[in-house]
Design a protein around this motif. Sequence first.
Motif, mmCIF file in Angstrom:
data_model
loop_
_atom_site.group_PDB
_atom_site.id
_atom_site.type_symbol
_atom_site.label_atom_id
_atom_site.label_comp_id
_atom_site.label_asym_id
_atom_site.label_seq_id
_atom_site.Cartn_x
_atom_site.Cartn_y
_atom_site.Cartn_z
ATOM 1 N N SER A 118 -17.568 -18.278 -8.477
ATOM 2 C CA SER A 118 -16.540 -17.342 -8.040
ATOM 3 C C SER A 118 -16.533 -16.141 -8.975
ATOM 4 C CB SER A 118 -15.163 -18.008 -8.056
ATOM 5 O OG SER A 118 -14.732 -18.182 -9.385
ATOM 6 N N PHE A 119 -15.665 -15.234 -8.647
ATOM 7 C CA PHE A 119 -15.486 -14.082 -9.516
ATOM 8 C C PHE A 119 -14.310 -14.285 -10.465
ATOM 9 C CE2 PHE A 119 -17.831 -12.383 -5.924
ATOM 10 C CZ PHE A 119 -18.861 -11.725 -6.587
ATOM 11 N N ARG A 120 -13.844 -15.538 -10.561
ATOM 12 C CA ARG A 120 -12.710 -15.837 -11.440
ATOM 13 C C ARG A 120 -13.010 -15.464 -12.883
ATOM 14 N NH1 ARG A 120 -9.165 -20.867 -10.214
ATOM 15 N NH2 ARG A 120 -9.043 -20.700 -12.446
ATOM 16 N N HIS A 121 -14.286 -15.547 -13.283
ATOM 17 C CA HIS A 121 -14.618 -15.237 -14.673
ATOM 18 C C HIS A 121 -14.395 -13.764 -14.995
ATOM 19 C CE1 HIS A 121 -18.332 -14.853 -12.369
ATOM 20 N NE2 HIS A 121 -18.682 -13.914 -13.218
ATOM 21 N N PHE A 122 -14.229 -12.913 -13.953
ATOM 22 C CA PHE A 122 -13.908 -11.513 -14.180
ATOM 23 C C PHE A 122 -12.404 -11.303 -14.320
ATOM 24 C CE2 PHE A 122 -18.001 -11.084 -11.884
ATOM 25 C CZ PHE A 122 -18.716 -10.475 -12.917
ATOM 26 N N ASP A 123 -11.632 -12.289 -13.959
ATOM 27 C CA ASP A 123 -10.181 -12.235 -14.049
ATOM 28 C C ASP A 123 -9.773 -12.831 -15.391
ATOM 29 O OD1 ASP A 123 -7.445 -12.498 -13.862
ATOM 30 O OD2 ASP A 123 -7.468 -13.612 -11.976
ATOM 31 N N ASP A 124 -9.462 -11.954 -16.350
ATOM 32 C CA ASP A 124 -9.160 -12.413 -17.710
ATOM 33 C C ASP A 124 -8.016 -13.408 -17.748
ATOM 34 O OD1 ASP A 124 -11.178 -10.920 -18.853
ATOM 35 O OD2 ASP A 124 -9.870 -9.221 -19.342
ATOM 36 N N GLN A 125 -6.985 -13.193 -16.943
ATOM 37 C CA GLN A 125 -5.840 -14.091 -16.967
ATOM 38 C C GLN A 125 -6.235 -15.489 -16.485
ATOM 39 O OE1 GLN A 125 -2.469 -12.699 -14.730
ATOM 40 N NE2 GLN A 125 -1.052 -13.849 -16.012
ATOM 41 N N SER A 126 -6.989 -15.585 -15.401
ATOM 42 C CA SER A 126 -7.451 -16.891 -14.909
ATOM 43 C C SER A 126 -8.397 -17.539 -15.911
ATOM 44 C CB SER A 126 -8.163 -16.742 -13.561
ATOM 45 O OG SER A 126 -7.247 -16.417 -12.553
ATOM 46 N N ALA A 127 -9.292 -16.735 -16.467
ATOM 47 C CA ALA A 127 -10.252 -17.271 -17.436
ATOM 48 C C ALA A 127 -9.526 -17.806 -18.669
ATOM 49 C CB ALA A 127 -11.266 -16.207 -17.823
ATOM 50 N N ASP A 128 -8.533 -17.068 -19.150
ATOM 51 C CA ASP A 128 -7.765 -17.521 -20.308
ATOM 52 C C ASP A 128 -7.027 -18.815 -19.989
ATOM 53 O OD1 ASP A 128 -8.615 -15.371 -21.809
ATOM 54 O OD2 ASP A 128 -6.758 -14.225 -21.564
ATOM 55 N N HIS A 129 -6.456 -18.891 -18.789
ATOM 56 C CA HIS A 129 -5.743 -20.099 -18.373
ATOM 57 C C HIS A 129 -6.707 -21.287 -18.308
ATOM 58 C CE1 HIS A 129 -2.751 -22.591 -16.449
ATOM 59 N NE2 HIS A 129 -3.638 -22.891 -15.505
ATOM 60 N N ASP A 130 -7.888 -21.086 -17.737
ATOM 61 C CA ASP A 130 -8.894 -22.152 -17.652
ATOM 62 C C ASP A 130 -9.323 -22.611 -19.037
ATOM 63 O OD1 ASP A 130 -8.859 -22.134 -14.900
ATOM 64 O OD2 ASP A 130 -10.684 -20.927 -14.694
ATOM 65 N N ARG A 131 -9.566 -21.667 -19.932
ATOM 66 C CA ARG A 131 -9.964 -22.028 -21.300
ATOM 67 C C ARG A 131 -8.853 -22.800 -22.007
ATOM 68 N NH1 ARG A 131 -12.696 -17.063 -21.039
ATOM 69 N NH2 ARG A 131 -10.898 -15.902 -21.743
ATOM 70 N N MET A 132 -7.603 -22.387 -21.792
ATOM 71 C CA MET A 132 -6.477 -23.071 -22.425
ATOM 72 C C MET A 132 -6.353 -24.506 -21.889
ATOM 73 S SD MET A 132 -2.455 -22.005 -22.629
ATOM 74 C CE MET A 132 -2.120 -22.459 -20.941
ATOM 75 N N GLU A 133 -6.488 -24.683 -20.581
ATOM 76 C CA GLU A 133 -6.426 -26.029 -20.000
ATOM 77 C C GLU A 133 -7.535 -26.916 -20.560
ATOM 78 O OE1 GLU A 133 -6.700 -25.909 -15.752
ATOM 79 O OE2 GLU A 133 -4.552 -25.634 -15.495
ATOM 80 N N TYR A 134 -8.747 -26.376 -20.610
ATOM 81 C CA TYR A 134 -9.882 -27.147 -21.114
ATOM 82 C C TYR A 134 -9.674 -27.498 -22.579
ATOM 83 C CZ TYR A 134 -14.730 -28.483 -21.981
ATOM 84 O OH TYR A 134 -15.866 -29.171 -22.326
ATOM 85 N N ARG A 135 -9.174 -26.557 -23.370
ATOM 86 C CA ARG A 135 -8.921 -26.806 -24.794
ATOM 87 C C ARG A 135 -7.855 -27.889 -24.969
ATOM 88 N NH1 ARG A 135 -11.496 -27.473 -28.948
ATOM 89 N NH2 ARG A 135 -10.024 -27.993 -30.525
ATOM 90 N N GLU A 136 -6.818 -27.863 -24.146
ATOM 91 C CA GLU A 136 -5.782 -28.896 -24.205
ATOM 92 C C GLU A 136 -6.361 -30.269 -23.873
ATOM 93 O OE1 GLU A 136 -2.674 -27.481 -21.615
ATOM 94 O OE2 GLU A 136 -1.960 -26.032 -23.101
ATOM 95 N N GLU A 137 -7.253 -30.308 -22.878
ATOM 96 C CA GLU A 137 -7.912 -31.569 -22.530
ATOM 97 C C GLU A 137 -8.749 -32.077 -23.702
ATOM 98 O OE1 GLU A 137 -10.033 -30.339 -19.036
ATOM 99 O OE2 GLU A 137 -8.244 -30.428 -17.772
ATOM 100 N N LEU A 138 -9.511 -31.182 -24.326
ATOM 101 C CA LEU A 138 -10.322 -31.580 -25.484
ATOM 102 C C LEU A 138 -9.456 -32.033 -26.649
ATOM 103 C CD1 LEU A 138 -13.241 -28.988 -25.628
ATOM 104 C CD2 LEU A 138 -13.334 -31.387 -24.956
ATOM 105 N N ASN A 139 -8.352 -31.334 -26.889
ATOM 106 C CA ASN A 139 -7.439 -31.745 -27.958
ATOM 107 C C ASN A 139 -6.932 -33.160 -27.721
ATOM 108 O OD1 ASN A 139 -7.641 -29.303 -29.305
ATOM 109 N ND2 ASN A 139 -5.746 -28.479 -28.453
#
Length: 110
Positions: A62-83
Amino acid sequence: MKKKYYIQLNPISMDFISDVKIEDGSAGYQYEVEADEEEITELQDMLTIAQAHDSDERNLLSFRHFDDQSADHDRMEYREELNAIFQKMYELGTPPTRKAIEEIHALEEE
């Protein structure tokens, strides 16, 4: 009854848990934990969710990676899962595993 399991965390097969340690070095670092069936199932579920999130087609195709807000949200969710995964592995970990997790500063500071 608790038994030993070995967890390999890498981007390709994060959800790999084995009750046999791979000695040839091809597996990379393996975190050793001692868990009963319920605990290892919980950890397996956490790993599967994180792996699925990381390889979610919505994120790849998708083009979601161009959407900084969505990308930041995805990274935060993934980081929380890893934590949460590192916290669980620390709780169940053998002393070498706990030391390794401390050394890479994988536990989120309170």
